[in-house]
Design a protein around this motif. Structure first.
Motif, PDB file in Angstrom:
ATOM      1  N   PHE A  93      -8.306 -28.439 -45.832  1.00  0.00           N
ATOM      2  CA  PHE A  93      -7.634 -27.216 -45.399  1.00  0.00           C
ATOM      3  C   PHE A  93      -6.766 -26.617 -46.494  1.00  0.00           C
ATOM      4  O   PHE A  93      -6.177 -27.341 -47.308  1.00  0.00           O
ATOM      5  CB  PHE A  93      -6.720 -27.506 -44.203  1.00  0.00           C
ATOM      6  N   GLY A  94      -6.647 -25.286 -46.479  1.00  0.00           N
ATOM      7  CA  GLY A  94      -5.616 -24.623 -47.250  1.00  0.00           C
ATOM      8  C   GLY A  94      -4.299 -24.699 -46.503  1.00  0.00           C
ATOM      9  O   GLY A  94      -4.231 -25.213 -45.386  1.00  0.00           O
ATOM     10  N   LYS A  95      -3.241 -24.164 -47.115  1.00  0.00           N
ATOM     11  CA  LYS A  95      -1.920 -24.237 -46.503  1.00  0.00           C
ATOM     12  C   LYS A  95      -1.669 -23.139 -45.484  1.00  0.00           C
ATOM     13  O   LYS A  95      -0.637 -23.155 -44.800  1.00  0.00           O
ATOM     14  CB  LYS A  95      -0.831 -24.217 -47.579  1.00  0.00           C
ATOM     15  N   PHE A 139     -15.019 -22.570 -43.311  1.00  0.00           N
ATOM     16  CA  PHE A 139     -14.526 -22.187 -41.991  1.00  0.00           C
ATOM     17  C   PHE A 139     -13.203 -21.436 -42.116  1.00  0.00           C
ATOM     18  O   PHE A 139     -12.421 -21.667 -43.035  1.00  0.00           O
ATOM     19  CB  PHE A 139     -14.264 -23.430 -41.120  1.00  0.00           C
ATOM     20  N   PHE A 197     -10.233 -28.668 -31.836  1.00  0.00           N
ATOM     21  CA  PHE A 197      -8.930 -29.292 -31.821  1.00  0.00           C
ATOM     22  C   PHE A 197      -8.316 -29.340 -30.422  1.00  0.00           C
ATOM     23  O   PHE A 197      -8.549 -28.471 -29.589  1.00  0.00           O
ATOM     24  CB  PHE A 197      -7.982 -28.535 -32.750  1.00  0.00           C
ATOM     25  N   GLY A 198      -7.499 -30.381 -30.227  1.00  0.00           N
ATOM     26  CA  GLY A 198      -6.667 -30.447 -29.040  1.00  0.00           C
ATOM     27  C   GLY A 198      -5.444 -29.556 -29.199  1.00  0.00           C
ATOM     28  O   GLY A 198      -5.295 -28.865 -30.208  1.00  0.00           O
ATOM     29  N   ARG A 216     -17.583 -19.277 -39.404  1.00  0.00           N
ATOM     30  CA  ARG A 216     -18.035 -20.278 -40.363  1.00  0.00           C
ATOM     31  C   ARG A 216     -19.184 -19.722 -41.202  1.00  0.00           C
ATOM     32  O   ARG A 216     -19.899 -18.819 -40.787  1.00  0.00           O
ATOM     33  CB  ARG A 216     -18.477 -21.547 -39.661  1.00  0.00           C
ATOM     34  N   GLN A 235      -4.460 -20.321 -35.828  1.00  0.00           N
ATOM     35  CA  GLN A 235      -3.489 -21.094 -35.054  1.00  0.00           C
ATOM     36  C   GLN A 235      -2.403 -20.138 -34.556  1.00  0.00           C
ATOM     37  O   GLN A 235      -1.459 -19.824 -35.274  1.00  0.00           O
ATOM     38  CB  GLN A 235      -2.882 -22.221 -35.899  1.00  0.00           C
ATOM     39  N   GLN A 268     -15.082 -28.470 -36.288  1.00  0.00           N
ATOM     40  CA  GLN A 268     -14.205 -29.367 -35.559  1.00  0.00           C
ATOM     41  C   GLN A 268     -13.465 -28.574 -34.490  1.00  0.00           C
ATOM     42  O   GLN A 268     -13.088 -27.431 -34.697  1.00  0.00           O
ATOM     43  CB  GLN A 268     -13.218 -30.044 -36.515  1.00  0.00           C
ATOM     44  N   PHE A 305      -6.093 -20.502 -41.316  1.00  0.00           N
ATOM     45  CA  PHE A 305      -6.391 -21.561 -42.268  1.00  0.00           C
ATOM     46  C   PHE A 305      -7.846 -21.466 -42.722  1.00  0.00           C
ATOM     47  O   PHE A 305      -8.757 -21.371 -41.906  1.00  0.00           O
ATOM     48  CB  PHE A 305      -6.156 -22.939 -41.645  1.00  0.00           C
ATOM     49  N   LYS A 328     -15.445 -34.454 -43.354  1.00  0.00           N
ATOM     50  CA  LYS A 328     -14.017 -34.185 -43.435  1.00  0.00           C
ATOM     51  C   LYS A 328     -13.782 -32.733 -43.775  1.00  0.00           C
ATOM     52  O   LYS A 328     -14.500 -32.132 -44.553  1.00  0.00           O
ATOM     53  CB  LYS A 328     -13.382 -35.059 -44.521  1.00  0.00           C
ATOM     54  N   LEU A 329     -12.747 -32.179 -43.207  1.00  0.00           N
ATOM     55  CA  LEU A 329     -12.347 -30.816 -43.515  1.00  0.00           C
ATOM     56  C   LEU A 329     -11.192 -30.846 -44.505  1.00  0.00           C
ATOM     57  O   LEU A 329     -10.235 -31.599 -44.331  1.00  0.00           O
ATOM     58  CB  LEU A 329     -11.889 -30.083 -42.258  1.00  0.00           C
ATOM     59  N   TYR A 380      -4.961 -35.420 -37.428  1.00  0.00           N
ATOM     60  CA  TYR A 380      -4.313 -34.657 -38.489  1.00  0.00           C
ATOM     61  C   TYR A 380      -2.810 -34.598 -38.236  1.00  0.00           C
ATOM     62  O   TYR A 380      -2.352 -34.647 -37.099  1.00  0.00           O
ATOM     63  CB  TYR A 380      -4.826 -33.209 -38.517  1.00  0.00           C
ATOM     64  N   LEU A 409     -11.450 -22.082 -33.892  1.00  0.00           N
ATOM     65  CA  LEU A 409     -12.427 -21.689 -34.904  1.00  0.00           C
ATOM     66  C   LEU A 409     -12.671 -20.187 -34.807  1.00  0.00           C
ATOM     67  O   LEU A 409     -12.954 -19.667 -33.736  1.00  0.00           O
ATOM     68  CB  LEU A 409     -13.738 -22.444 -34.708  1.00  0.00           C
ATOM     69  N   ARG A 446       3.248 -26.181 -43.622  1.00  0.00           N
ATOM     70  CA  ARG A 446       2.163 -26.711 -44.440  1.00  0.00           C
ATOM     71  C   ARG A 446       0.858 -26.678 -43.675  1.00  0.00           C
ATOM     72  O   ARG A 446       0.817 -26.449 -42.480  1.00  0.00           O
ATOM     73  CB  ARG A 446       2.472 -28.148 -44.855  1.00  0.00           C
ATOM     74  N   GLY A 447      -0.215 -26.951 -44.395  1.00  0.00           N
ATOM     75  CA  GLY A 447      -1.521 -27.038 -43.761  1.00  0.00           C
ATOM     76  C   GLY A 447      -1.709 -28.382 -43.103  1.00  0.00           C
ATOM     77  O   GLY A 447      -0.773 -29.162 -42.937  1.00  0.00           O
ATOM     78  N   PHE A 457       3.704 -32.225 -36.404  1.00  0.00           N
ATOM     79  CA  PHE A 457       2.806 -31.800 -35.341  1.00  0.00           C
ATOM     80  C   PHE A 457       1.475 -32.506 -35.560  1.00  0.00           C
ATOM     81  O   PHE A 457       0.873 -32.395 -36.624  1.00  0.00           O
ATOM     82  CB  PHE A 457       2.645 -30.278 -35.412  1.00  0.00           C
ATOM     83  N   ARG A 514       0.012 -22.948 -31.051  1.00  0.00           N
ATOM     84  CA  ARG A 514      -0.307 -24.063 -31.953  1.00  0.00           C
ATOM     85  C   ARG A 514      -1.729 -24.600 -31.807  1.00  0.00           C
ATOM     86  O   ARG A 514      -2.120 -25.500 -32.545  1.00  0.00           O
ATOM     87  CB  ARG A 514       0.697 -25.222 -31.833  1.00  0.00           C
ATOM     88  N   GLN A 515      -2.508 -24.097 -30.861  1.00  0.00           N
ATOM     89  CA  GLN A 515      -3.888 -24.580 -30.761  1.00  0.00           C
ATOM     90  C   GLN A 515      -4.706 -24.051 -31.922  1.00  0.00           C
ATOM     91  O   GLN A 515      -4.592 -22.889 -32.301  1.00  0.00           O
ATOM     92  CB  GLN A 515      -4.510 -24.133 -29.441  1.00  0.00           C
ATOM     93  N   MET A 516      -5.535 -24.873 -32.521  1.00  0.00           N
ATOM     94  CA  MET A 516      -6.401 -24.476 -33.617  1.00  0.00           C
ATOM     95  C   MET A 516      -7.726 -23.970 -33.050  1.00  0.00           C
ATOM     96  O   MET A 516      -8.398 -24.673 -32.309  1.00  0.00           O
ATOM     97  CB  MET A 516      -6.674 -25.663 -34.540  1.00  0.00           C
ATOM     98  N   TYR A 561     -10.892 -37.234 -35.170  1.00  0.00           N
ATOM     99  CA  TYR A 561      -9.987 -37.044 -36.292  1.00  0.00           C
ATOM    100  C   TYR A 561      -8.537 -36.962 -35.809  1.00  0.00           C
ATOM    101  O   TYR A 561      -8.264 -36.419 -34.743  1.00  0.00           O
ATOM    102  CB  TYR A 561     -10.301 -35.737 -37.039  1.00  0.00           C
ATOM    103  N   TYR A 618      -9.986 -20.965 -39.492  1.00  0.00           N
ATOM    104  CA  TYR A 618      -9.383 -21.333 -38.223  1.00  0.00           C
ATOM    105  C   TYR A 618      -8.134 -20.487 -38.012  1.00  0.00           C
ATOM    106  O   TYR A 618      -7.444 -20.098 -38.957  1.00  0.00           O
ATOM    107  CB  TYR A 618      -8.982 -22.816 -38.189  1.00  0.00           C
TER     108      TYR A 618
END
Lengths: 114, 115
Positions: free
Chosen positions: B105-107, B35, A105-106, B50, B39, A103, B91, B102-103, A36, B47, A42-43, A88, B43-45, A34, B37
C-alpha cells in the motif's frame, strides 16, 4: 455472498495486558486471510497472512502473533501489549487462487493502549 | 524493494468537478495487479477499481477511471463528477505476481469534496 466479521470494534487495554482480536469470514472456503495495522496518518502495514489452516506468515517482527484454528477464522494475539501496539487493525480476506483477486476488508478494530 | 508512492497527502475538489490522484510504484516484476481502495470516515476499506498490468486498456468503473502508464510505473485515479460521498482516504496498492498474494500500500491521499 461473502462477508467478513471483525470484533471488537474498539478496545482500550492497559500496557502489559493480553490481546485477542477475532476475524471470521462467511460464504467462502479456504480464503487467504490477512491482518493489517494502520497507524495514525499512515498507510496499511501487513502484519500476518495465512493461506490455510495453521499456516501463518509474519511480515514484521513484533509483539504480536496470529493463529488460524479454523478455515475461516483468524486471530490476532499478544501476551503483553505495548504502547506502540496502539492503532487501527484491519482483517481482510481474498480468494485463494489468482493474484488478481482483490482483498476485502472488515470494519476494523481501534485499539488504544493506556 | 517494492514500494508505492502517493505524493499528494491531501487534496480537495468542488462537488461535480473532476480530480486526479497520483500514484507511482516501483517493482521489478513484469506482471502484477494494481488497486485503488477508498477508506471513508467510517474506516471501512472499499475496493474502488483494479487494473491488471498486462492489459493496456485503462480500467473504468462508473465515475472512476485510471490512467495506467506501465513504462512510467504510474497508476493515477480520476474521479469525475465528484460527490460529497467521495470524501475519503484513497490508497493505491499493488500485488506482484511472484510470491504470495500480498498487497503493498501507499500512504494514502486524503480527498475532501466541498459543496
Amino acid at each position: 455472498s461473502q462477508t467478513i466479521h471483525q470484533w471488537p470494534a474498539t478496545l482500550v487495554q492497559p500496557v502489559g495486558s493480553p490481546l485477542s482480536l477475532e476475524c471470521t469470514v462467511e460464504g467462502t472456503s479456504n480464503p487467504n486471510l490477512y491482518w493489517y495495522r494502520q497507524a495514525a496518518g499512515r498507510g496499511l502495514q501487513l502484519l500476518f497472512y495465512s493461506v490455510g489452516i495453521g499456516q501463518i506468515s509474519s511480515e514484521v517482527p513484533q509483539n504480536l502473533s496470529a493463529s488460524r484454528p479454523q478455515d475461516r477464522q483468524f486471530i490476532l494475539s499478544s501476551k503483553k501489549l505495548l504502547l506502540s501496539d496502539s492503532g487501527f487493525y484491519l482483517c481482510a480476506w481474498s480468494l485463494g487462487s489468482g493474484r488478481n483477486q482483490p482483498q476485502h476488508f472488515g470494519d476494523g478494530t481501534r485499539l488504544s493502549i493506556l | 524493494a517494492q514500494t508505492v508512492t502517493q505524493s499528494q497527502p491531501e487534496m480537495s475538489v468542488q462537488e461535480a468537478e473532476t480530480v486526479t490522484l497520483s500514484c507511482t510504484y516501483d517493482t521489478s516484476e513484469n506482471n502484477y495487479y494494481l488497486f485503488w481502495y477508498k477508506q471513508p470516515p467510517s474506516r471501512q476499506m472499499i475496493l474502488v477499481i483494479r487494473q491488471e498490468a498486462y492489459k493496456q486498456q485503462n480500467a473504468t468503473e462508473n465515475r472512476f477511471s485510471v490512467n495506467f502508464q506501465k513504462a512510467a510505473k504510474s497508476f493515477s485515479l480520476k474521479i469525475s463528477d465528484s460527490q460529497l460521498g467521495d470524501t475519503a482516504m484513497y490508497f493505491c496498492a499493488f500485488t506482484p505476481q511472484g510470491g504470495s498474494e500480498k498487497l503493498v500500500f501507499g500512504k494514502g491521499t486524503k480527498l475532501t469534496v466541498n459543496p
